[in-house]
Design a protein around this motif. Structure first.
Motif, PDB file in Angstrom:
ATOM      1  N   ARG A   1      68.576  34.192  28.712  1.00  0.00           N
ATOM      2  CA  ARG A   1      66.892  34.716  28.161  1.00  0.00           C
ATOM      3  C   ARG A   1      67.459  35.881  27.086  1.00  0.00           C
ATOM      4  O   ARG A   1      67.999  36.592  27.378  1.00  0.00           O
ATOM      5  CB  ARG A   1      65.537  34.816  28.459  1.00  0.00           C
ATOM      6  N   PRO A   2      66.312  35.702  25.821  1.00  0.00           N
ATOM      7  CA  PRO A   2      66.518  37.622  24.978  1.00  0.00           C
ATOM      8  C   PRO A   2      65.753  38.160  25.665  1.00  0.00           C
ATOM      9  O   PRO A   2      65.445  38.161  26.683  1.00  0.00           O
ATOM     10  CB  PRO A   2      65.397  36.544  23.885  1.00  0.00           C
TER      11      PRO A   2
ATOM     12  N   THR B   1      60.876  36.535  38.602  1.00  0.00           N
ATOM     13  CA  THR B   1      60.723  35.760  37.205  1.00  0.00           C
ATOM     14  C   THR B   1      60.308  36.716  35.960  1.00  0.00           C
ATOM     15  O   THR B   1      60.762  37.386  35.937  1.00  0.00           O
ATOM     16  CB  THR B   1      58.877  36.574  37.971  1.00  0.00           C
ATOM     17  N   GLY B   2      59.443  35.707  35.212  1.00  0.00           N
ATOM     18  CA  GLY B   2      59.870  35.769  33.803  1.00  0.00           C
ATOM     19  C   GLY B   2      61.625  35.479  33.177  1.00  0.00           C
ATOM     20  O   GLY B   2      61.985  35.877  31.745  1.00  0.00           O
ATOM     21  N   SER B   3      62.501  34.876  33.827  1.00  0.00           N
ATOM     22  CA  SER B   3      64.101  34.526  33.571  1.00  0.00           C
ATOM     23  C   SER B   3      64.028  33.750  32.122  1.00  0.00           C
ATOM     24  O   SER B   3      64.437  33.639  31.656  1.00  0.00           O
ATOM     25  CB  SER B   3      64.201  34.455  34.900  1.00  0.00           C
ATOM     26  N   GLY B   4      63.071  32.761  32.584  1.00  0.00           N
ATOM     27  CA  GLY B   4      63.256  31.609  31.467  1.00  0.00           C
ATOM     28  C   GLY B   4      63.154  30.342  32.301  1.00  0.00           C
ATOM     29  O   GLY B   4      63.779  29.417  31.831  1.00  0.00           O
ATOM     30  N   LYS B   5      62.633  29.838  33.239  1.00  0.00           N
ATOM     31  CA  LYS B   5      62.491  28.953  33.940  1.00  0.00           C
ATOM     32  C   LYS B   5      61.736  28.309  33.805  1.00  0.00           C
ATOM     33  O   LYS B   5      62.149  26.752  32.435  1.00  0.00           O
ATOM     34  CB  LYS B   5      62.584  28.887  35.542  1.00  0.00           C
ATOM     35  N   THR B   6      60.375  28.457  32.811  1.00  0.00           N
ATOM     36  CA  THR B   6      59.500  27.491  32.405  1.00  0.00           C
ATOM     37  C   THR B   6      59.867  26.864  31.284  1.00  0.00           C
ATOM     38  O   THR B   6      59.603  25.689  30.308  1.00  0.00           O
ATOM     39  CB  THR B   6      58.239  28.368  32.887  1.00  0.00           C
ATOM     40  N   PHE B   7      60.640  28.225  30.577  1.00  0.00           N
ATOM     41  CA  PHE B   7      60.855  27.981  28.912  1.00  0.00           C
ATOM     42  C   PHE B   7      61.779  27.216  29.065  1.00  0.00           C
ATOM     43  O   PHE B   7      61.607  25.934  27.638  1.00  0.00           O
ATOM     44  CB  PHE B   7      61.193  29.744  28.956  1.00  0.00           C
TER      45      PHE B   7
ATOM     46  N   SER C   1      53.147  34.616  34.581  1.00  0.00           N
ATOM     47  CA  SER C   1      54.367  33.940  35.749  1.00  0.00           C
ATOM     48  C   SER C   1      53.405  33.352  36.982  1.00  0.00           C
ATOM     49  O   SER C   1      52.200  32.968  36.982  1.00  0.00           O
ATOM     50  CB  SER C   1      54.479  35.405  36.603  1.00  0.00           C
ATOM     51  N   SER C   2      54.025  32.206  37.235  1.00  0.00           N
ATOM     52  CA  SER C   2      53.617  30.953  38.066  1.00  0.00           C
ATOM     53  C   SER C   2      54.093  31.550  38.997  1.00  0.00           C
ATOM     54  O   SER C   2      55.146  31.831  39.302  1.00  0.00           O
ATOM     55  CB  SER C   2      54.068  29.654  37.288  1.00  0.00           C
TER      56      SER C   2
END
Ligand SMILES: Nc1ncnc2c1ncn2[C@@H]1O[C@H](COP(=O)(O)OP(=O)(O)OP(=O)(O)O)[C@@H](O)[C@H]1O
Length: 653
Positions: A11-12, A98-104, A211-212
């Motif tokens: 991700r960016p 967390t925050g690496s772009g899974k949900t995106f 974060s989920s």
């Protein structure tokens, strides 16, 4: 056999990384991903290379190689859609810190949707294209695994201990009591997805504010049926699991404490088990133990990992040097997953398989029939033809019923009204208003059984199951367009007044059950009639309250309540009197009938006596006439004797 497909996506930089002046440590070239170690020690090459099925460069939008959501869908999502239509199970899961772009990647923002919405939309698009030749049935479930407990994201409430995971001998692990929602169009799926996402447990951590902390599994059960060559039935069922895992980072790196730390421990338990499962499968040691049941996540995804499924893993990574060790760990994890080999098979309906096999045998038997018909072969052929015919008819009936249910589902119209969304139905129904659970969202609509009873209670098997009620709380009976509420074992009220006897309910009635449940009764036909008659309903209710209701002052409200109470009392009294009158009429009819029967019996007896009397009389008359004949004979003889005596006297003198 099919290896698990693995893709990596970078991700960016996020704001935090930009603020920290982070440096990029990820490079990608074709299928290759390189991670660079900026703090390399002497003798270290300073980078590590990995090759995956896809390496997605989503770091800088202006880059010509930038991988968009569209591209990711085209290369991964379409494969999931194709697998489902071919009758295979499919699983797509996103892994990463967390925050690496899974949900995106999986869900994406509304203006740039991710894989789940695109896959669902594509599936409905394809169904639309092929609907002339095929029938479809799709249902959706959405669950969350949080602290090793399963929560239904589409249910209005969940048991505090979570839902239980069980294992079916043939169908494998499943979540008991998980709600499944029949869907007929993409919009419907989108609404369920949105509802589930809102219910998903989220909490702020130092790393990512949204974060989920839970694993989410969105499942589509896709069933398709049609007629193949020579009218042969075809039916397959595919389960499509779309999984967004919780962050895989160490608890201390997120600054988590207390409850967050506990969540981390459980999340790690699931992810550690996922790691162990992946390692065991990747090493391919014959007979080696795979610890699926050590965690809920791996137990539920058993088929997707090493089993009957076409599976894709997306490893989401951060480009920043500060996340170097987490990113390296993710890449190693993903690298190991490449070695998992699954055994996907087309999930053909067992009855359809039987029909196909019977047809094959029938063809063979027909081939055996020569000029001279062998009776044994003929008998077997006839028996198989009859079985094949009845199974095909049963199958066709099942799908006719399915289509009827789908049509019924479509009758549940969802329409937009300004900013609102109106959920409508053309059948009498109850709408639940959840008073107690302030966090519950969404509206539940329960259709009532046509011309019959709808049982409401907490007992499993009730038509409407509501927690907190008595097992068999009450019954709503619909007969000839009239609805009656009959309390059984629990507290019931209609429009705020407690009731212990059967009460008629009408359009807009508010039904209170127990302490927690309020349901509004809607009868579209009655409402339409009232509208036609120009009558305005003045019941204030959460759903039906009109502006005039809101303006009613307290006195008017009290008067209205009193009027309604009297009207109800009058209705009730009238109903009781009618019932009493009916009972009396019935009794009178019974008495009259008894009288008639008695009279008939007496008449019969009289007739019998008369006949007997006549017979006796006839006998007497006959005897009298006999007597008379005898008397006459005696007289005659007496006269003869006298003559004879006279003649003898004359002779003697
Ligand atoms: N490919 C991408 N392009 C643009 N922005 C992205 C991309 N991937 C992630 N982001 C952004 O990064 C942030 C974190 O992403 P996301 O929420 O998807 O992470 P996550 O791995 O799902 O985190 P969590 O484990 O907390 O669920 C979001 O603001 C998201 O918009």
């Amino acid at each position: 056999m099919a290896s698990v497909k693995v893709a990596v996506r970078v991700r960016p930089f996020n704001q935090r990384e930009l603020d920290m002046g982070a440096k990029a440590v990820i490079r990608m070239d074709g299928k290759k991903t390189r991670i660079v170690n900026l703090s390399k020690t002497a003798g270290d090459v300073g980078f590590k290379d990995f090759t995956f099925d896809h390496s997605y460069w989503s770091f800088e939008p202006s880059d010509p190689d930038f991988a968009t959501q569209e591209q990711v869908f085209e290369e991964l999502g379409t494969e999931v859609v194709a697998s489902a239509f071919e009758g295979y199970n499919a699983c797509l899961f996103a892994y990463g810190q967390t925050g690496s772009g899974k949900t995106f990647t999986m869900t994406g923002p509304p203006d740039d949707p991710g894989l789940i919405p695109r896959i669902c939309e594509a599936m409905f698009g394809k169904m639309q294209e092929e609907q002339e030749d095929k029938n479809y049935r799709v249902d959706v479930s959405y669950l969350e695994i949080y602290n090793e407990k399963v929560r239904d994201l589409l249910a209005s409430s969940n048991p505090s201990g979570g839902l239980r995971v069980r294992e079916h001998p043939r169908q494998g692990p499943y979540v008991s009591d998980l709600s499944h929602h029949l869907v007929t169009c993409y919009d419907h799926v989108a609404q369920l997805m949105e509802r589930g996402n809102r219910a998903r447990c989220t909490a702020a951590t130092n790393m990512n504010d949204t974060s989920s902390r839970s694993h989410a599994i969105f499942t589509l059960t896709f069933r398709q049926a049609g007629l193949g060559a020579e009218g042969l039935p075809c039916e397959t069922t595919s389960k499509v699991h779309l999984v967004d895992l919780a962050g895989s980072e160490r608890a201390d790196a997120t600054g988590a404490t207390g409850q967050r730390l506990k969540e981390g421990a459980h999340i790690n338990k699931s992810l550690v088990t996922l790691g162990s499962v992946i390692s065991a499968l990747a090493e391919k040691r014959v007979g080696s133990f795979v610890p699926y049941r050590d965690a809920v996540l791996t137990w539920l995804l058993k088929d997707s990992l090493g089993g009957n499924s076409k599976t894709i893993m997306v490893a989401a990574i951060s480009p920043a040097d500060c996340n170097y060790s987490e990113t390296l760990s993710t890449l190693r994890y993903a690298n190991r997953a490449k070695n998992i080999v699954n055994q996907p098979t087309v999930n053909e309906d067992p009855n359809v398989r039987l029909i196909r096999e019977l047809r094959e045998e029938i063809y063979k038997l027909r081939g055996l029939l020569g000029e001279e018909t062998q009776p044994k072969v003929l008998a077997e052929l006839q028996q198989k033809e009859a079985k094949e015919k009845s199974l095909t008819a049963e199958w066709a009936e099942k799908w006719r019923e399915t289509q009827a249910i789908l049509r019924e589902q479509q009758a549940l119209g969802l329409r937009k009204a300004g900013r609102g969304v109106v959920l409508d139905s053309d059948r009498p129904h109850l709408v639940a208003i959840d008073q107690d659970d302030r966090l519950s969202t969404g509206v539940t609509l329960y259709h009532l059984n046509r011309n019959g009873d709808t049982v409401i209670g907490a007992a499993e098997g009730s038509d409407i199951v509501l927690p907190g009620l008595e097992p068999h709380h009450c019954i709503v009976t619909l007969k000839d367009g009239i609805a009656v509420l009959t309390p059984k074992n629990g507290y019931c009220s209609v429009d705020g007044l407690a009731t212990e006897t059967s009460s008629r309910i009408s359009q807009g009635s508010l039904i209170g059950l127990g302490r927690a449940h309020v349901l509004r009764y809607n009868d579209p036909a009655e409402a339409a009639q009232l509208r036609k008659e120009g009558r305005v309903m003045s019941r204030s209710s959460l759903f039906g309250g009109s502006t005039s209701d809101l303006n009613l002052n307290v006195e008017e409200r009290e008067l209205e309540t009193e009027r309604r109470r009297l009207a109800r009392e009058y209705e009730e009294r009238k109903r009781q009197l009618d019932e009493e009158r009916r009972r009396l009429e019935e009794r009178q009819r019974e008495a009259e009938e008894q009288l008639r029967l008695r009279e008939e019996k007496l008449e019969e007896q009289r007739r019998r006596i008369e006949n007997k009397k006549e017979e006796e009389l006839e006998k007497v008359v006959e005897e009298q006439s006999q007597l008379r004949i005898l008397q006459d004979e005696t007289e005659r003889r007496r006269a003869l004797l006298k003559d004879l005596m006279d003649q003898m006297d004359e002779v003697c003198h």
